[in-house]
Design an enzyme around this catalytic site. Structure first.
Site, short mmCIF file in Angstrom:
data_model
loop_
_atom_site.label_atom_id
_atom_site.label_comp_id
_atom_site.label_asym_id
_atom_site.label_seq_id
_atom_site.Cartn_x
_atom_site.Cartn_y
_atom_site.Cartn_z
N ASP A 246 0.86 -1.18 0.00
CA ASP A 246 0.00 0.00 0.00
C ASP A 246 0.89 1.23 0.00
O ASP A 246 2.01 1.21 0.54
CB ASP A 246 -0.93 0.02 1.22
CG ASP A 246 -2.12 0.94 1.02
OD1 ASP A 246 -3.20 0.44 0.65
OD2 ASP A 246 -1.98 2.17 1.20
N ASP A 292 -7.37 -3.12 -5.53
CA ASP A 292 -8.56 -2.59 -4.86
C ASP A 292 -8.37 -1.08 -4.81
O ASP A 292 -7.88 -0.53 -3.84
CB ASP A 292 -8.69 -3.19 -3.46
CG ASP A 292 -10.02 -2.89 -2.81
OD1 ASP A 292 -10.86 -2.22 -3.45
OD2 ASP A 292 -10.22 -3.29 -1.65
N CYS A 345 -15.07 0.08 -4.93
CA CYS A 345 -16.35 0.03 -4.20
C CYS A 345 -17.17 1.24 -4.65
O CYS A 345 -17.66 2.03 -3.85
CB CYS A 345 -16.14 0.01 -2.70
SG CYS A 345 -15.06 1.29 -2.03
#
Length: 415
Positions: A246, A292, A345
């Site tokens: 990340d 993601d 999302c």
């Protein structure tokens, strides 16, 4: 929140600290009312004829919870800290106001500026899609295959009336309490022993569509706190290697303890180190890279209803450039014949189909795997019904699939 825009959770916490007369039960009840008001803010304001805090709270009690004006008056009179009773005009609106003639963004309870973006994806269904996002989210758990199976988890959580989720073969759904909150599952032995993880069914499906297999080299490129990392590791049965990366080291911090509890033994953490390329050794070596991507989070409004009212169009533009950057960074790690899975999302085409179109134009060696093929490969054939309009990805939403909103595209690098 009106005076100083910030996450609702922070505002509610600060309010509790400065109003000590309110006990824990009162604070929880107040928080629940605030979230109800935020979920249906636009439709409440339309019917109340005002967007003031008082109008929104009275509307939440009346329209969302079905409390009559007379009951409010009696309830308010019982507490010295309660608001004034509804006025005659407020009571009239609570009893007779309707949504007749309201535009789609009011019916769907989302910001007006987003209407054209929702129309592009959902067309005439956009109000219904928005309304589904305004309901309370269920509490979903994932059975951790490294520690057991769903049947074992169901037995361990039988007292919470846990049931199987309809789409994910690993999912459990726990009924909410009367105040709209979930029970404290993170204090349950099944959670403390790593048998279950809190994860929405849609997120579980997204991880399963990646089809991480034992023995593979897998990269979770935007791992964050590691929910999907743990799901990928479980599907790999601790065989092969999974790398959690990340751009923000703080987001990775919870993953250390979570991985230990879950029994994950094949995980390497790749936190940022200044200007160093911490993933350089994985270039063109990964069987699977999962992205993601950072996004506006329009698919999580059931859980974060305040986020939709704080969202600005400039944030959407910023996210698109970030998504292009992470796709480019992740793609270089995929080996010939390997898979790249792009997830957001969000339901917005600007963050989903548009980004894939731009990416594939720049890197034509990546070709989409059809939703039907991806779903069958993951052992989830029924999920193919949630293909997007373009037919090159899966689009989940509370109305379509009963899950949080997710966009999932599986791509393969030509051999």
């Amino acid at each position: 929140m009106e005076a100083r825009p910030r996450p609702a959770a922070n505002a509610i916490k600060d309010w509790g600290l400065s109003h000590r007369f309110a006990g824990s039960r009162d604070r929880a009840a107040i928080a629940s009312i605030v979230y109800d008001a935020l979920r249906q803010r636009a439709s409440i304001a339309w019917r109340m004829g005002a967007d003031t805090p008082r109008a929104l709270v009275l509307g939440a009690l009346g329209f969302v919870r079905g409390m009559a004006p007379d009951a409010m008056t009696a309830s308010f009179a019982a507490s010295p800290h309660a608001p004034d009773a509804p006025t005659e005009g407020e009571a009239k609106r609570l009893l007779s106001a309707t949504l007749d003639g309201a535009p789609a963004w009011v019916l769907g309870d989302y910001p007006e500026w987003l209407d054209r973006h929702f129309a592009r994806v959902f067309g005439d269904d956009r109000a219904a899609e928005g309304a589904a996002q305004s309901e309370r989210a269920p509490l979903d758990l994932r059975a951790n295959a490294l520690k057991g199976n769903r049947d074992k988890a169901l037995r361990g959580l039988e007292h919470l009336k846990a049931a199987e989720t309809p789409l994910s073969p690993l999912g459990l759904r726990v009924p909410l309490l009367s105040d709209g909150r979930g029970p404290p599952v993170q204090s349950e032995p099944a959670f403390l022993k790593g048998l279950v993880e809190v994860q929405d069914e849609g997120s579980q499906i997204a991880a399963m569509l990646a089809t991480a297999a034992p023995g593979e080299q897998v990269v979770d490129y935007c791992a964050g706190a590691g929910g999907k990392t743990l799901a990928l590791a479980a599907s790999m049965a601790n065989k092969g290697q999974i790398y959690a990366h990340d751009s923000d080291i703080r987001r990775l911090a919870p993953l250390h303890d979570r991985a230990t509890r879950a029994g994950v033994r094949n995980l390497q953490m790749r936190a940022p180190r200044g200007d160093a390329d911490v993933m350089a050794d994985m270039e063109a070596k990964a069987d699977l890279v999962l992205v993601d991507a950072p996004c506006t989070g329009t698919g999580t409004w059931r859980r974060n209803p305040d986020a939709k009212w704080r969202m600005r169009e400039s944030a959407l533009e910023q996210r698109q450039s970030e998504q292009d950057a992470v796709l480019a960074g992740a793609a270089r790690l995929v080996k010939s014949g390997g898979r790249l899975v792009y997830i957001t999302c969000s339901a917005l085409a600007e963050e989903n189909e548009d980004r894939l179109e731009a990416f594939r134009a720049a890197q034509p060696e990546f070709e989409p795997v059809s939703p039907a093929q991806a779903a069958i490969a993951a052992g989830l054939p029924t999920v193919a019904q949630f293909a997007n309009t373009a037919g090159d990805a899966i689009l989940l939403s509370p109305r379509r699939s009963g899950t949080d909103g997710f966009f999932i595209s599986v791509m393969k690098r030509k051999a």
